[in-house]
Scaffold this active site. Structure first.
Site, PDB file in Angstrom:
ATOM      1  N   ALA A 108      81.981  36.221  76.985  1.00  0.00           N
ATOM      2  CA  ALA A 108      81.715  37.666  77.047  1.00  0.00           C
ATOM      3  C   ALA A 108      82.821  38.504  76.398  1.00  0.00           C
ATOM      4  O   ALA A 108      82.549  39.479  75.710  1.00  0.00           O
ATOM      5  CB  ALA A 108      81.517  38.098  78.502  1.00  0.00           C
ATOM      6  N   HIS A 148      76.948  43.601  98.410  1.00  0.00           N
ATOM      7  CA  HIS A 148      77.705  44.764  97.905  1.00  0.00           C
ATOM      8  C   HIS A 148      76.839  45.806  97.201  1.00  0.00           C
ATOM      9  O   HIS A 148      77.165  46.981  97.198  1.00  0.00           O
ATOM     10  CB  HIS A 148      78.853  44.310  96.997  1.00  0.00           C
ATOM     11  CG  HIS A 148      78.424  43.490  95.820  1.00  0.00           C
ATOM     12  ND1 HIS A 148      77.944  42.213  95.934  1.00  0.00           N
ATOM     13  CD2 HIS A 148      78.390  43.786  94.508  1.00  0.00           C
ATOM     14  CE1 HIS A 148      77.659  41.750  94.741  1.00  0.00           C
ATOM     15  NE2 HIS A 148      77.903  42.683  93.852  1.00  0.00           N
ATOM     16  N   LYS A 162      79.382  43.062  76.597  1.00  0.00           N
ATOM     17  CA  LYS A 162      80.823  43.262  76.590  1.00  0.00           C
ATOM     18  C   LYS A 162      81.294  43.322  75.129  1.00  0.00           C
ATOM     19  O   LYS A 162      81.131  44.350  74.493  1.00  0.00           O
ATOM     20  CB  LYS A 162      81.525  42.130  77.351  1.00  0.00           C
ATOM     21  CG  LYS A 162      81.461  42.186  78.871  1.00  0.00           C
ATOM     22  CD  LYS A 162      80.111  42.103  79.476  1.00  0.00           C
ATOM     23  CE  LYS A 162      80.082  41.817  80.943  1.00  0.00           C
ATOM     24  NZ  LYS A 162      79.559  40.509  81.292  1.00  0.00           N
ATOM     25  N   TYR A 219      57.171  39.697  65.275  1.00  0.00           N
ATOM     26  CA  TYR A 219      57.255  38.755  66.400  1.00  0.00           C
ATOM     27  C   TYR A 219      58.068  37.520  66.022  1.00  0.00           C
ATOM     28  O   TYR A 219      58.917  37.052  66.782  1.00  0.00           O
ATOM     29  CB  TYR A 219      55.852  38.339  66.854  1.00  0.00           C
ATOM     30  CG  TYR A 219      55.882  37.554  68.150  1.00  0.00           C
ATOM     31  CD1 TYR A 219      55.750  38.207  69.373  1.00  0.00           C
ATOM     32  CD2 TYR A 219      56.082  36.174  68.157  1.00  0.00           C
ATOM     33  CE1 TYR A 219      55.805  37.515  70.567  1.00  0.00           C
ATOM     34  CE2 TYR A 219      56.140  35.467  69.345  1.00  0.00           C
ATOM     35  CZ  TYR A 219      55.998  36.132  70.547  1.00  0.00           C
ATOM     36  OH  TYR A 219      56.059  35.443  71.729  1.00  0.00           O
ATOM     37  N   ASP A 258      82.290  30.430  78.006  1.00  0.00           N
ATOM     38  CA  ASP A 258      81.607  31.626  78.506  1.00  0.00           C
ATOM     39  C   ASP A 258      82.363  32.781  77.846  1.00  0.00           C
ATOM     40  O   ASP A 258      83.482  33.103  78.221  1.00  0.00           O
ATOM     41  CB  ASP A 258      81.697  31.671  80.039  1.00  0.00           C
ATOM     42  CG  ASP A 258      81.005  32.889  80.631  1.00  0.00           C
ATOM     43  OD1 ASP A 258      80.495  33.729  79.859  1.00  0.00           O
ATOM     44  OD2 ASP A 258      80.971  33.007  81.869  1.00  0.00           O
ATOM     45  N   PHE A 305      82.346  32.936  86.407  1.00  0.00           N
ATOM     46  CA  PHE A 305      81.797  34.269  86.683  1.00  0.00           C
ATOM     47  C   PHE A 305      80.661  34.146  87.710  1.00  0.00           C
ATOM     48  O   PHE A 305      80.021  33.099  87.802  1.00  0.00           O
ATOM     49  CB  PHE A 305      81.284  34.862  85.369  1.00  0.00           C
ATOM     50  CG  PHE A 305      80.746  36.252  85.512  1.00  0.00           C
ATOM     51  CD1 PHE A 305      81.606  37.313  85.758  1.00  0.00           C
ATOM     52  CD2 PHE A 305      79.391  36.510  85.408  1.00  0.00           C
ATOM     53  CE1 PHE A 305      81.108  38.594  85.893  1.00  0.00           C
ATOM     54  CE2 PHE A 305      78.897  37.800  85.540  1.00  0.00           C
ATOM     55  CZ  PHE A 305      79.749  38.847  85.786  1.00  0.00           C
ATOM     56  N   ASP A 306      80.389  35.219  88.489  1.00  0.00           N
ATOM     57  CA  ASP A 306      79.394  35.110  89.584  1.00  0.00           C
ATOM     58  C   ASP A 306      78.033  34.570  89.137  1.00  0.00           C
ATOM     59  O   ASP A 306      77.469  33.715  89.796  1.00  0.00           O
ATOM     60  CB  ASP A 306      79.062  36.412  90.324  1.00  0.00           C
ATOM     61  CG  ASP A 306      79.961  37.577  90.086  1.00  0.00           C
ATOM     62  OD1 ASP A 306      81.002  37.412  89.426  1.00  0.00           O
ATOM     63  OD2 ASP A 306      79.621  38.655  90.580  1.00  0.00           O
TER      64      ASP A 306
HETATM   65  C1  LIG Z   1      79.000  39.720  82.269  1.00  0.00           C
HETATM   66  C2  LIG Z   1      79.320  38.295  82.259  1.00  0.00           C
HETATM   67  C3  LIG Z   1      78.328  37.313  82.375  1.00  0.00           C
HETATM   68  C4  LIG Z   1      76.869  37.660  82.621  1.00  0.00           C
HETATM   69  O1  LIG Z   1      76.348  38.441  81.606  1.00  0.00           O
HETATM   70  P1  LIG Z   1      75.230  39.561  81.842  1.00  0.00           P
HETATM   71  O2  LIG Z   1      75.046  40.112  80.461  1.00  0.00           O
HETATM   72  O3  LIG Z   1      75.772  40.564  82.797  1.00  0.00           O
HETATM   73  O4  LIG Z   1      74.018  38.884  82.332  1.00  0.00           O
HETATM   74  C5  LIG Z   1      78.713  35.991  82.327  1.00  0.00           C
HETATM   75  N1  LIG Z   1      80.003  35.640  82.180  1.00  0.00           N
HETATM   76  C6  LIG Z   1      80.990  36.552  82.063  1.00  0.00           C
HETATM   77  C7  LIG Z   1      82.395  36.107  81.896  1.00  0.00           C
HETATM   78  C8  LIG Z   1      80.684  37.911  82.109  1.00  0.00           C
HETATM   79  O5  LIG Z   1      81.671  38.805  82.022  1.00  0.00           O
END
Ligand SMILES: *Cc1c(COP(=O)(O)O)cnc(C)c1O
Length: 457
Positions: free
Chosen positions: A216, A449, A257, A72, A214, A124-125
């Site tokens: 990814a 969507h 990613k 843990y 950010d 990103f969304d």
């Molecule tokens: C995928 C992504 C996120 C969100 O990550 P999740 O692992 O899907 O929660 C944030 N920013 C970017 C640029 C991404 O490609």
């Protein structure tokens, strides 16, 4: 004779995939209400819905799975993971989370407040969601060139320094940090140059603001810096990522990613106050600080994945595949957003299906046609995703209408890429006959969507 390009790995384990007949696909698509999210994965031959969490792990990563420490608190897997992230990024403080949006949730709970403005390049969304959900504004300062799908420039993901500086000059007191998405996912997986990262750092310093990446697809961004930016050809990816992160104060990461794992994420920062401020939210939302929503085995796999994916050969193999698809589409005349980005090809549906009126959703129609043609599942990034205006409730037809073909990491071979290109060519060749699209039968009030139900016209 020069030897041709080939993958930097060989295959040890395979997974069967299934072809189907056009009749079967017609039936399945109908049952799915013409929404590819509603298909069963086993009804798909080649799945390009997303490159998130769909990659193949290596033998070393699977070995890491077997030796995970599931304690843990204080698990050795956490310390291995932490050491790797520190070594690759130079950031001292590390918080694991179960995926990227969870990292955003934890960090933004500390950093973002009502009335704030967070400038950056095409948020990103989920990032935008976590900002707007806190009644703050996500201000897009991407370079205007990103909007022109046919313009070929090397770093189309850049932040426009003029737009950013204007925002800071007008609203410095409301801006908690600047966010830079590497690569710029929303603009089509387009990279940000080191020069631009340096410019933004200088502007941030002038106004005393921290910078968050950010991250990814940070490794793919480093690949593009190495192959496109002057002065970086002889540097290793690991040297370049360290140089990139030296220009930031912290990062949020979706490890699904460039972490090469199926689930995972983290926050890393050099700022003690970010760490101290976010810590409590990690415990509240994710879990104790040495696991943060992840299994010990998954922390092991992530540490190894990050190490592997910051090696040039692995990135070259991946991006070669995206560029191969682009090359074939060029040969066939299929229009897509240029130049090809790091993780996907975005086919321009308005150009390809020019006979389908925008009110009948060309990119969704193309996504359906590609599935019917060959069982290939892409994803609409267009007018259905753009949703309705919150005030007028009209569909938003202002932006691009694209069908995204995201390439999973280390999953398909170049033969699959050839099938994808040929299937698109077939749709392209009968484009004159495709004159009608789809209409909406039912939609959810938010994020329609995923669940929208459609009928063919
Ligand atoms: C995928 C992504 C996120 C969100 O990550 P999740 O692992 O899907 O929660 C944030 N920013 C970017 C640029 C991404 O490609």
């Amino acid at each position: 004779m020069n030897l041709p390009f080939a993958e930097s790995w060989k295959i040890k384990m395979i997974e069967q995939i299934h072809k189907s007949t056009r009749e079967e696909r017609e039936q399945w698509m109908k049952e799915a209400h013409y929404n590819v999210f509603q298909l069963k994965a086993e009804q798909v031959y080649i799945d390009l819905l997303t490159d998130s969490g769909t990659g193949a792990m290596s033998d070393r990563q699977w070995a890491g799975i077997m030796t995970g420490d599931e304690s843990y608190a204080g698990a050795s897997s956490f310390f291995k993971f932490k050491e790797t992230v520190q070594r690759l990024t130079g950031f001292e403080y590390i918080i694991p989370t179960h995926q990227g949006r969870a990292a955003e949730n934890v960090l933004f709970s500390y950093l973002v407040h009502e009335g704030d403005i967070v400038p950056g390049n095409s948020h990103f969304d989920t990032t935008k969601g976590h900002i707007e959900g806190r009644k703050a504004i996500a201000l897009d300062c991407t370079v205007d060139e990103a909007k022109d799908t046919q313009l070929e420039i090397p770093f189309k993901g850049n932040v426009d320094p003029v737009k950013l500086e204007k925002a800071l000059a007008e609203h410095a007191d409301k801006i908690p940090f600047i966010i830079i998405t590497i690569t710029n996912n929303t603009a089509g997986g387009q990279p940000v140059s080191m020069e631009n990262l340096k410019q933004i750092r200088a502007i941030a310093d002038k106004y005393g603001k921290p910078v968050l990446f950010d991250s990814a697809r940070f490794a793919e961004n480093a690949y593009f810096i190495k192959t496109r930016e002057k002065g970086y050809a002889d540097k290793t990816i690991k040297e370049i990522t360290l140089e990139m992160f030296a220009l930031a104060d912290g990062m949020t990461m979706s490890a699904k990613k460039d972490g090469l794992v199926n689930m995972g994420g983290f926050i890393a920062t050099r700022l003690k106050d970010w760490y101290e401020g976010a810590k409590g939210y990690c415990i509240q939302f994710e879990g104790y600080l040495t696991y943060g929503g992840m299994n010990g085995r998954d922390l092991n796999a992530l540490a190894i994945g990050l190490d592997e994916n910051t090696e040039f050969d692995n990135l070259e193999t991946r991006i070669h595949q995206v560029q191969l698809l682009a090359k074939l589409l060029d040969e066939y005349g299929v229009p897509y957003q240029r130049p090809a980005g790091g993780h996907a090809i975005f086919v321009d549906a308005r150009k390809l299906l020019s006979h389908v009126p925008k009110e009948e959703f060309p990119a969704q129609t193309l996504t359906i046609e590609l599935y019917l043609e060959a069982g290939i599942r892409g994803c609409e990034i267009g007018y259905i995703l753009a949703d309705r205006d919150p005030i007028t409730h009209e569909n938003r037809f202002g932006g691009l209408d694209l069908c995204r073909l995201a390439i999973p990491r280390r999953v398909y071979t170049d033969n699959h890429i050839a099938v994808i290109a040929a299937a698109l060519k077939n749709v392209y060749e009968r484009r004159e006959q495709i004159t009608r699209g789809v209409k909406i039968l039912w939609e959810a009030p938010l994020m329609r969507h995923f669940t929208v139900q459609l009928a063919r016209l």
